[in-house]
Scaffold this active site. Structure first.
Site, PDB file in Angstrom:
ATOM      1  N   ASP A 146      -5.576   7.863  -7.099  1.00 26.17           N
ATOM      2  CA  ASP A 146      -5.644   8.136  -5.664  1.00 26.17           C
ATOM      3  C   ASP A 146      -5.744   9.644  -5.455  1.00 26.17           C
ATOM      4  O   ASP A 146      -4.890  10.406  -5.925  1.00 26.17           O
ATOM      5  CB  ASP A 146      -4.390   7.577  -4.984  1.00 26.17           C
ATOM      6  CG  ASP A 146      -4.507   7.499  -3.472  1.00 26.17           C
ATOM      7  OD1 ASP A 146      -5.174   8.358  -2.868  1.00 26.17           O
ATOM      8  OD2 ASP A 146      -3.910   6.576  -2.887  1.00 26.17           O
ATOM      9  N   HIS A 181      -7.751   5.421  -3.972  1.00 27.99           N
ATOM     10  CA  HIS A 181      -6.985   5.012  -2.793  1.00 27.99           C
ATOM     11  C   HIS A 181      -7.283   3.569  -2.398  1.00 27.99           C
ATOM     12  O   HIS A 181      -6.395   2.853  -1.937  1.00 27.99           O
ATOM     13  CB  HIS A 181      -7.298   5.951  -1.628  1.00 27.99           C
ATOM     14  CG  HIS A 181      -6.444   5.713  -0.430  1.00 27.99           C
ATOM     15  ND1 HIS A 181      -5.078   5.805  -0.467  1.00 27.99           N
ATOM     16  CD2 HIS A 181      -6.761   5.366   0.853  1.00 27.99           C
ATOM     17  CE1 HIS A 181      -4.573   5.536   0.724  1.00 27.99           C
ATOM     18  NE2 HIS A 181      -5.575   5.255   1.539  1.00 27.99           N
ATOM     19  N   SER A 193      -1.395   2.952   2.665  1.00 27.77           N
ATOM     20  CA  SER A 193      -1.843   4.209   3.247  1.00 27.77           C
ATOM     21  C   SER A 193      -0.928   4.615   4.406  1.00 27.77           C
ATOM     22  O   SER A 193       0.258   4.834   4.200  1.00 27.77           O
ATOM     23  CB  SER A 193      -3.311   4.068   3.682  1.00 27.77           C
ATOM     24  OG  SER A 193      -3.893   5.317   3.910  1.00 27.77           O
TER      25      SER A 193
END
Length: 343
Positions: free
Chosen positions: A285, A314, A129
């Protein structure tokens, strides 16, 4: 959990001109730096994450085995351990904390790696991330130093769609009257934090994750149980609202093209990367879709796109789902077996 250590950055001037006086970078290390200083890995933290949240990918039997690699996990500026709104005093305390860019984050980490440890090359930089955003930034800011990168479930430039999602998170948090413009003192805006968590809940996992009730595999007995105990619990776990907003701003303005010398040209910045790369977006995602990272890879000289399959969206990069963990770990193992981009 490994002990938190601190690196003094001194008076640290940020990319947009503000100076954090007496700034500190919190970090943890795993393993031992070899005499050649050739086994170092940097593994930055993610949005609201602390170094112990990265430990799922470090350990005996995993690629990032401390018996083989020296893994440095720096905490982002703004995450509550490194210099942040919640622990800064004086003019830049609380909501007055200045804008920190990905470039600033990596410059602080570079100071730790080079000045404190005396490391001149990194075998690998990897992260999930916002950690992936820092991974890209390392490769652009220091192409002469980074041998390999493996950004997973993240991007080199925050997309417009991602920025819109983050606007929703920010609005939910700041709409609580208890937020008081960031001057909430010792009484955090709990209603805003809970609302923020529910906005996030619709994005962190995919539609298919909810359709298949995958949350039951995590031990939750109903959808509302998951929303309250996992999501609301996540944001109420000692996460300071001003810290969350400082990190959100870093994320929202992320773009390696803003690195000094590239004048906003993201494609040129990506083309400057010398590191051997495996880029690992997750199949479903919702904020870092594979097609965005396919675009990034198309501008890099020695990069492979490898999509993490499955429906965890995600959070394929969070360490919660064993098949995803195995996939990411296997990619790291293969990458570390390849020649580095500086060879």
């Amino acid at each position: 959990m490994t002990e938190t250590q601190y690196h003094d950055l001194g008076d640290f001037t940020l990319q947009h001109g503000a100076t954090l006086r007496g700034a500190r970078l919190a970090y943890a290390t795993y393993g031992t730096l070899n005499p050649e200083k050739s086994n170092a890995v940097v593994y930055p933290t993610w949005y609201s994450g602390r170094h112990w949240d990265n430990e799922w990918l470090i350990g005996t039997g995993l690629t990032l085995d401390p018996d083989r690699y020296f893994v440095i996990v720096p905490n982002m500026l703004g995450n509550g351990l490194s210099s942040s709104p919640s622990n800064t005093t004086g003019g830049y305390a609380g909501p007055r904390f200045p804008h920190v860019t990905f470039h600033d984050q990596v410059r602080a980490q570079h100071d730790l790696v080079t000045r404190h440890f005396g490391i001149e090359r990194l075998a690998l930089v990897t992260g999930w991330s916002m950690g992936a955003g820092q991974t890209y930034q390392w490769a652009v800011s220091h192409p002469e130093m980074v041998e390999r990168i493996a950004p997973f479930c993240g991007s080199s430039r925050t997309s417009y769609h991602n920025k819109v999602f983050l606007e929703g998170v920010k609005a939910a948090l700041t709409a609580d009257s208890a937020f008081a413009g960031g001057w909430y003192g010792d009484t955090p805006p709990v209603v805003g934090l809970r609302a923020c968590a529910r906005v996030y809940a619709g994005w962190g996992f995919s539609q298919a994750f909810y359709w298949e009730k995958e949350y039951e595999k995590l031990g939750y007995t109903a959808l509302e149980d998951f929303l309250v105990d996992f999501w609301e619990g996540f944001f109420l776990d000692d996460r300071d609202p001003n810290d969350l907003l400082a990190m959100l701003r870093t994320w929202q303005t992320g773009d390696v093209g803003l690195t000094p010398g590239f004048d906003g040209d993201t494609e040129a910045a990506l083309a400057s990367i010398r590191a051997t790369a495996i880029v690992l977006p997750a199949e479903k995602d919702l904020y870092f879709p594979p097609e965005d990272e396919a675009w990034a890879v198309s501008h890099m000289g020695n990069a492979e796109l490898r999509v993490v399959p499955g429906i965890w969206g995600h959070f394929a990069g969070h360490g919660s789902n064993e098949p995803d963990t195995r996939f990411i770990d296997a990619a790291l193992r293969e990458l570390l077996d390849r020649p580095g981009g500086l060879d």
